[in-house]
Design a protein around this motif. Structure first.
Motif, short mmCIF file in Angstrom:
data_model
loop_
_atom_site.label_atom_id
_atom_site.label_comp_id
_atom_site.label_asym_id
_atom_site.label_seq_id
_atom_site.Cartn_x
_atom_site.Cartn_y
_atom_site.Cartn_z
N SER A 127 78.52 0.30 -43.50
CA SER A 127 77.26 0.52 -44.22
C SER A 127 76.11 0.85 -43.28
O SER A 127 75.14 1.49 -43.68
N ALA A 264 75.06 -3.82 -46.24
CA ALA A 264 75.95 -3.53 -47.36
C ALA A 264 75.22 -3.69 -48.69
O ALA A 264 75.39 -2.89 -49.62
N PHE A 267 73.07 -0.68 -49.33
CA PHE A 267 73.89 0.45 -49.78
C PHE A 267 74.13 0.34 -51.29
O PHE A 267 73.96 1.32 -52.04
#
Length: 281
Positions: A127, A264, A267
């Motif tokens: 990520s 993450a 994202f």
């Protein structure tokens, strides 16, 4: 304390140019190396590093998946690469277990737990690159670092000043509810200031302030959870640090536990709704 300060200064000097040149291959190498070392640290913590097939398979999976992230995201193929690589990784580990002795297979649940954390680590470091390569990624990816560092700093000072109620003492005795709230408020404040600066200095970007506020709250929470996950594993295996790679700071997983979660998380959140809109062609 002196060692921690010196190490932090050195790390900052190394990290700053890497972030500045994040559009180059250097950033991909940076993320891949971190994933490789973090995977090794995890298996070492779990006392599984001597299982050569597990260690090599896990390290190859993590470093290759992260290394291919930029090439695959350029063609919108990141999810295909990730799903295929993850299937092969688990399939190979289970295949290896077929040819082990009954006694060796007793550790299969532990190996599968290790594999799940390796996948978590790989998603986090992948990520790093995926978020950077998104539309408006140049202004987007710093938010992952801001969320982790500001939340941690705000939590520290709020905890020292007002800390009384323990958050989850059996996992992290020093974390307090007051520190958590202080970190969250600090994160929200800095996110809004950052968004305002982007609005002022960028002619073609308009912040989605409501969504940025929501993301600040969620990413601050993710930062704390990422820290707690790493602490939980350390306590389960009775270690203080994952390694001594960074004197006074521990290893990669000690330093990047929160950023894995915030990157993450960023994202996912940016996939739901953009944080910044392009207002000019």
């Amino acid at each position: 304390m002196k060692t921690r300060i010196i190490t932090a200064a050195v790390l900052l000097c190394i990290l700053a140019p890497i972030l500045i040149f994040s559009h180059t291959f250097v950033y991909v190498v940076f993320a891949a190396v971190l994933a490789l070392v973090a995977t090794y640290e995890l298996l070492g913590c779990m006392r599984l590093v001597s299982r050569i097939k597990l260690t090599l398979t896990s390290m190859v999976y993590s470093v290759l998946t992260v290394s291919l992230t930029r090439a695959s995201s350029a063609s919108n193929g990141f999810m295909k690469i990730f799903v295929c690589a993850t299937f092969v990784y688990i399939f190979v580990l289970l295949t290896f277990s077929l040819f082990e002795s009954e006694k060796q297979r007793e550790s299969l649940p532990e190996i599968m737990f290790a594999a799940s954390v390796v996948i978590y680590i790989t998603v986090g470091f992948s990520s790093f690159v995926v978020v950077r390569d998104l539309v408006n990624g140049t202004v987007l990816f710093p938010l992952a670092y801001i969320a982790a560092w500001v939340s941690d700093t705000g939590a520290y000072f709020a905890g020292v000043k007002f800390g009384n109620i323990k958050l989850i003492p059996e996992i992290s005795p020093k974390k307090t509810v007051e520190g958590f709230i202080g970190g969250l408020c600090s994160c929200v404040a800095v996110f809004m200031i950052y968004a305002g600066c982007v609005h002022i200095f960028s002619k073609d970007l308009s912040p989605n302030y409501i969504w940025i506020f929501v993301c600040a709250v969620l990413l601050s929470v993710a930062s704390v959870i990422g820290d707690l996950i790493a602490s939980m594993i350390k306590r389960r295996y009775h270690i203080k640090d994952y390694s001594h790679l960074f004197p006074g700071h521990g290893g990669v997983l000690d330093r990047f536990d929160s950023i894995i979660a915030t990157t993450a998380g960023l994202f996912v959140l940016s996939s739901i709704m953009p944080l910044f809109y392009t207002t000019a062609g």
